[in-house]
Design a protein around this motif. Structure first.
Motif, PDB file in Angstrom:
ATOM      1  N   SER A  77       0.844  -1.190   0.000  1.00 43.89           N
ATOM      2  CA  SER A  77       0.000   0.000   0.000  1.00 43.89           C
ATOM      3  C   SER A  77       0.881   1.242   0.000  1.00 43.89           C
ATOM      4  CB  SER A  77      -0.906   0.011   1.235  1.00 43.89           C
ATOM      5  OG  SER A  77      -0.127   0.225   2.397  1.00 43.89           O
ATOM      6  N   TRP A  84      -3.871  -4.922   1.971  1.00 44.77           N
ATOM      7  CA  TRP A  84      -4.670  -3.723   1.780  1.00 44.77           C
ATOM      8  C   TRP A  84      -5.762  -4.049   0.776  1.00 44.77           C
ATOM      9  CZ3 TRP A  84      -4.181  -0.984  -3.086  1.00 44.77           C
ATOM     10  CH2 TRP A  84      -3.146  -1.452  -3.916  1.00 44.77           C
ATOM     11  N   GLU A  86      -8.879  -2.609  -2.126  1.00 56.21           N
ATOM     12  CA  GLU A  86      -9.459  -1.593  -3.000  1.00 56.21           C
ATOM     13  C   GLU A  86     -10.954  -1.872  -3.116  1.00 56.21           C
ATOM     14  OE1 GLU A  86      -7.008  -0.346  -6.647  1.00 56.21           O
ATOM     15  OE2 GLU A  86      -6.312  -2.392  -6.254  1.00 56.21           O
ATOM     16  N   GLN A  91      -8.567   3.030  -1.774  1.00 50.89           N
ATOM     17  CA  GLN A  91      -7.577   2.122  -1.226  1.00 50.89           C
ATOM     18  C   GLN A  91      -7.477   2.328   0.286  1.00 50.89           C
ATOM     19  OE1 GLN A  91      -3.867   2.643  -3.294  1.00 50.89           O
ATOM     20  NE2 GLN A  91      -4.741   2.203  -5.306  1.00 50.89           N
TER      21      GLN A  91
END
Length: 347
Positions: A77, A84, A86, A91
């Motif tokens: 990220s 992480w 999306e 994000q």
């Protein structure tokens, strides 16, 4: 010739790795109305992830029954973290922030049935596990038991053995330095294991004979505890954490197996090795590779209702062939390109 990479800068080693592997073009995924989970590649011992934070996040998504798509590109990220997600081109990194984000955007929650006091207790347990127990498990994985961890890594190509060795040496050095900065790294090996044992005994006492940590229903702390205890249960053969969880603290082993069976139907475990046996050669045999189910949903196989969740019209279950492999596998992996990044994210 032995070479200690613990003093190398991560940038210099990453440049070396990129030079050897070449640049790879990554397939980009569209996150419109879709959860894309970025995480490290699957190891080859059958466990979904050697990272307790990646395993926690993927388990949480399964617990709240949200379809998601794995992306094993290895890119960190913007904050240098893994995993992480999306969603709709937003994000988010950091497991706590990801969970808050999904609760706000999609209205899911595992903690609605908890009182304010119970939520405080759950947060305290999460902090103990992620800020204390994590370091002792990471020490066992990447420092004291690094040869076994190296065998579990799955990196393709003719230089895979060299790359795995470099990755483990570098990661071990980073773990030791970060443990020292944390404070726990100032102690001896025996003292580190003593702290680990106290944490595991605390979890065993808190769990008792309950189904889940906070009682009969799931809460987000279960994803946290499972993600970390699974490392002791299935990635550290012959070590003190495995001896504890499969021996004296057997209620933790039963807890892990209960969650694995319910939320990871494709994760095969040999139940003959469920209890610890010091005479067993745990390294023998060929491990079963993890099969990815792509967009996962347990809606169609839900046996009991633990959750207070909204209905998601785009959930679906995967069809599989006779081998159990998904017939519509949509997980994306960029052939080991996460080697360069793994040492910088959450291990």
């Amino acid at each position: 010739m032995w070479m200690d990479l613990s003093y190398f800068t991560s940038e210099s080693v990453l440049i070396f790795l990129i030079y050897m592997k070449g640049f790879q073009k990554e397939q980009q995924l569209d996150s419109k109305d879709a959860i894309i989970l970025h995480q490290f590649s699957r190891p080859k011992n059958g466990v979904p992830s050697l990272s307790p934070f990646c395993l926690k996040m993927e388990t949480y998504l399964r617990m709240v029954d949200l379809p998601y798509q794995n992306y094993f590109d290895g890119s960190l990220s913007s904050q240098g973290k893994m995993p992480w997600v999306e969603y709709n081109y937003e994000q988010v990194c950091g497991n706590e922030f990801i969970i808050d984000f999904l609760e706000e955007k999609l209205g899911v929650s595992l903690n609605k049935s908890l009182s304010a006091q119970e939520q405080a207790v759950a947060r305290a347990i999460t902090t103990m596990v992620e800020e204390h127990l994590y370091w002792t498990i990471a020490y066992c994985q990447w420092v004291d038991n690094v040869q076994e961890t190296q065998r579990m890594l799955d990196l393709p190509g003719p230089l895979s053995d060299l790359l795995k060795w470099i990755l483990c040496q570098l990661t071990g050095g980073i773990v030791k330095r970060e443990m020292y900065c944390h404070g726990i790294g100032c102690f001896t090996k025996e003292e580190v294991y003593s702290l680990m044992e106290k944490d595991m005994r605390t979890l065993a006492t808190l769990l008792g004979d309950k189904k889940y940590i906070m009682g009969p229903k799931l809460s987000s702390v279960d994803a946290t505890v499972f993600g970390h205890l699974a490392q002791a249960m299935w990635t550290l053969p012959g070590t003190r954490p495995e001896q504890l969880i499969k021996g004296e603290l057997i209620n933790l082993a039963m807890y892990c197996e209960r969650i694995r069976k319910k939320f990871w139907p494709e994760w095969f475990v040999d139940l003959e090795d469920f209890c610890y046996d010091s005479d067993n050669d745990t390294s023998s045999g060929t491990p079963t590779c993890m099969l990815d189910l792509g967009l996962f949903s347990r809606t169609d196989t839900l046996e009991d209702s633990d959750l207070s969740l909204p209905s998601h019209s785009n959930t679906h279950s995967q069809d599989s062939d006779h081998s159990g492999r998904s017939l519509s596998d949509s997980d994306i992996e960029a052939d080991g390109s996460d080697v360069e990044q793994q040492v910088k994210g959450e291990i």
